[in-house]
Scaffold this motif. Sequence first.
Motif, PDB file in Angstrom:
ATOM      1  N   ARG A  13       0.841  -1.478  -0.123  1.00 54.61           N
ATOM      2  CA  ARG A  13       0.077  -0.260   0.175  1.00 54.61           C
ATOM      3  C   ARG A  13       0.869   1.205  -0.129  1.00 54.61           C
ATOM      4  NH1 ARG A  13      -1.255   4.445   3.194  1.00 54.61           N
ATOM      5  NH2 ARG A  13      -0.553   3.396   4.811  1.00 54.61           N
ATOM      6  N   ASP A  14       1.528   1.497   0.840  1.00 58.46           N
ATOM      7  CA  ASP A  14       2.691   3.056   0.567  1.00 58.46           C
ATOM      8  C   ASP A  14       3.620   2.580   0.384  1.00 58.46           C
ATOM      9  OD1 ASP A  14       2.044   4.899   2.388  1.00 58.46           O
ATOM     10  OD2 ASP A  14       2.838   5.257   3.948  1.00 58.46           O
ATOM     11  N   GLY A  15       4.176   1.127   0.268  1.00 58.24           N
ATOM     12  CA  GLY A  15       5.034   1.114  -0.837  1.00 58.24           C
ATOM     13  C   GLY A  15       4.323   1.146  -2.065  1.00 58.24           C
ATOM     14  N   ILE A 205       4.335   2.434  16.086  1.00 61.11           N
ATOM     15  CA  ILE A 205       4.877   3.494  14.695  1.00 61.11           C
ATOM     16  C   ILE A 205       5.142   3.155  13.417  1.00 61.11           C
ATOM     17  CG2 ILE A 205       7.596   2.158  14.815  1.00 61.11           C
ATOM     18  CD1 ILE A 205       6.730   5.785  14.718  1.00 61.11           C
ATOM     19  N   HIS A 206       5.154   4.654  12.635  1.00 59.99           N
ATOM     20  CA  HIS A 206       4.901   4.189  11.383  1.00 59.99           C
ATOM     21  C   HIS A 206       5.939   5.970  11.008  1.00 59.99           C
ATOM     22  CE1 HIS A 206       2.811   3.621   6.693  1.00 59.99           C
ATOM     23  NE2 HIS A 206       3.348   5.099   6.860  1.00 59.99           N
ATOM     24  N   THR A 207       7.222   5.325  10.026  1.00 63.04           N
ATOM     25  CA  THR A 207       7.813   6.818   9.919  1.00 63.04           C
ATOM     26  C   THR A 207       8.180   6.739   8.508  1.00 63.04           C
ATOM     27  OG1 THR A 207       9.942   6.142  10.482  1.00 63.04           O
ATOM     28  CG2 THR A 207       8.664   6.830  12.463  1.00 63.04           C
ATOM     29  N   HIS A 208       8.682   7.892   7.496  1.00 66.19           N
ATOM     30  CA  HIS A 208       9.094   8.615   6.537  1.00 66.19           C
ATOM     31  C   HIS A 208      10.636   8.684   6.695  1.00 66.19           C
ATOM     32  CE1 HIS A 208       5.112   7.709   4.350  1.00 66.19           C
ATOM     33  NE2 HIS A 208       4.979   7.400   5.261  1.00 66.19           N
ATOM     34  N   ASN A 209      10.667   8.200   5.805  1.00 71.60           N
ATOM     35  CA  ASN A 209      12.711   8.457   5.417  1.00 71.60           C
ATOM     36  C   ASN A 209      12.746   9.979   4.706  1.00 71.60           C
ATOM     37  OD1 ASN A 209      15.101   7.556   6.670  1.00 71.60           O
ATOM     38  ND2 ASN A 209      15.529   6.672   3.728  1.00 71.60           N
ATOM     39  N   GLY A 241      11.130   7.870   0.540  1.00 67.69           N
ATOM     40  CA  GLY A 241      10.336   6.276   0.918  1.00 67.69           C
ATOM     41  C   GLY A 241      10.172   5.942   2.641  1.00 67.69           C
ATOM     42  N   ASN A 242       9.485   4.455   2.813  1.00 69.67           N
ATOM     43  CA  ASN A 242       9.034   4.516   4.442  1.00 69.67           C
ATOM     44  C   ASN A 242      10.277   4.250   4.854  1.00 69.67           C
ATOM     45  OD1 ASN A 242       6.287   4.898   3.139  1.00 69.67           O
ATOM     46  ND2 ASN A 242       5.680   3.200   4.466  1.00 69.67           N
ATOM     47  N   CYS A 243       9.971   4.431   6.249  1.00 68.65           N
ATOM     48  CA  CYS A 243      10.641   2.904   7.305  1.00 68.65           C
ATOM     49  C   CYS A 243      11.796   1.492   6.943  1.00 68.65           C
ATOM     50  CB  CYS A 243       9.625   2.706   8.925  1.00 68.65           C
ATOM     51  SG  CYS A 243      11.145   1.580   9.736  1.00 68.65           S
TER      52      CYS A 243
HETATM   53 ZN   LIG Z   1       3.444   6.494   5.069  1.00 66.62          ZN
END
Ligand SMILES: [Zn+2]
Length: 519
Positions: A13-15, A205-209, A241-243
């Motif tokens: 989904r987020d990726g 936790i949901h983080t972005h890079n 990108g995401n974590c």
């Molecule tokens: Zn996100």
Amino acid sequence: MKPEVEIYDTTLRDGSQGEGINFSALDKLRIAERLDAFGIHYIEGGWPGSNPKDMEFFKQACRRKWKNARIAAFSMTRRKGIAVESDDLMRQILEARTPVATIVGKSWLLHVHEVLRARPDENLAMIADTVRYLKDQGKQVIYDAEHAFDGYKDEPEYALATWQAAERAGADCIVLCDTNGGCLPSEIASIVGAVRRKLSARVGIHTHNDCGLGVANGLAAIDAGATQIQGTINGYGERTGNCNLTSVIPLLALKLKRRILSTKSLPKLKELSEFVDEIANVRHDPRQPWVGQTAFAHKGGMHVHAIDRVARSYEHINPESVGNYRRVLVSDMAGRTNILMKAAELGFTLASDAPETRAITAEVKRLENLGFEYEAAEGSLALLIRKILKHQEPPFKIEGYHVSNRRDRAISVCQASVKVLVDGVTEHTIAEGDGPVNALDQALRNALVKFYPQLKRVRLNDYKVRILDSTAGTEARTRVLIESTDGKEEWGTVGVHDNIIEASLQALSDSLEYRLVKK
Ligand SMILES: [Zn+2]
């Protein structure tokens, strides 16, 4: 085993929001199967209703048995001014028939005013109604708090009130999201620590890079007491990108000694990372920590034994623990272990010192040098192993083919003819298609279906082409990866050649042959 930290994968989904990342429904299923086999706890499949591909994924996913993972569907809180049960979003998420519903909602007053254009109490009601409704439908509900940190820094009482609303309505986990990726690890740690003392639900936790801190911020939150971490394989995601779970997983398991996955999984990490890149048609980043090709590469120049003794001191972990290997010493050993693992998965029993094992390893190496890649082409690898073990003759042989392409005004027509030999009988067929590969596929299939009616069910689901580097000074080569299905199982096959038609035919032929020989 109850994990100390839950791994929540949102690659699908987020990726898939990342630039250049595009998954078909079948791609998503293949990745989900791998993530499940690896032991990931949650797999977010997509946003039902946002596009037909995601709906197709959920339709297929609810018919499968998942060994480790719980499948999650994503959506947002009910819309303003609509009763939750009459909101289309709720109908769609229920239609996905997943055990887990992940709901994103607003924590930041600024967004409540400016984006939602709602009153603060209305947003609280939207959160509570949605979570309660989905809990009543028997879902496990994960609440993703968008802009949690920015919201908390701005108006801590209100941000907390939104999370408490979700918690009171029954949310199983409150996930704090650093949506724009701008926080520092110290901020994440202090906010997660403070919030955790005020909530009794699990905190995630949901983080972005965006600052290059996606992984660091994720770990800071875990250190401060979060027990679920969301991220993507290879760090795919919007913007930077995401974590990156490919880093988070070994960090948690090897450095922080948290119990998260079965011990058998970690040595398959590199393979998982390469598989997802291969499906996404993205070149594997050689400098990716843990799993990249150069992650444990040492410059030579010393005596091999000296390197063996000294290299360890230059490595922060044993490369094999994540399925990687030390590059100065790429002996047959590492390659051979991989082949044995693959062969066993495919039902072949091989001894590590058997001459056949050496022959297969040498052949795989030779072909990899030519540009073949077997991570996502298990069908071709199985055929290769089979050929060397000389089990039996292949079920058919392509004696010759011809492809032509002509254009008549606006209409372009492709025609292919194929000659195949089955049990001493030659069959010659001609077919048309919308392109040379499609015509060739049709002709080959028409010829073989007469002998093997089971091939009728085989469909080509995806066709990917990659032009390989021509660093060797030779012509650029083309690699074709084909994904096929018979409605029950999916498999990949590969072909490499200077000529795209030849490469495609290899992959096509392997795809049909694999279906005929597999158990
Ligand atoms: Zn996100």
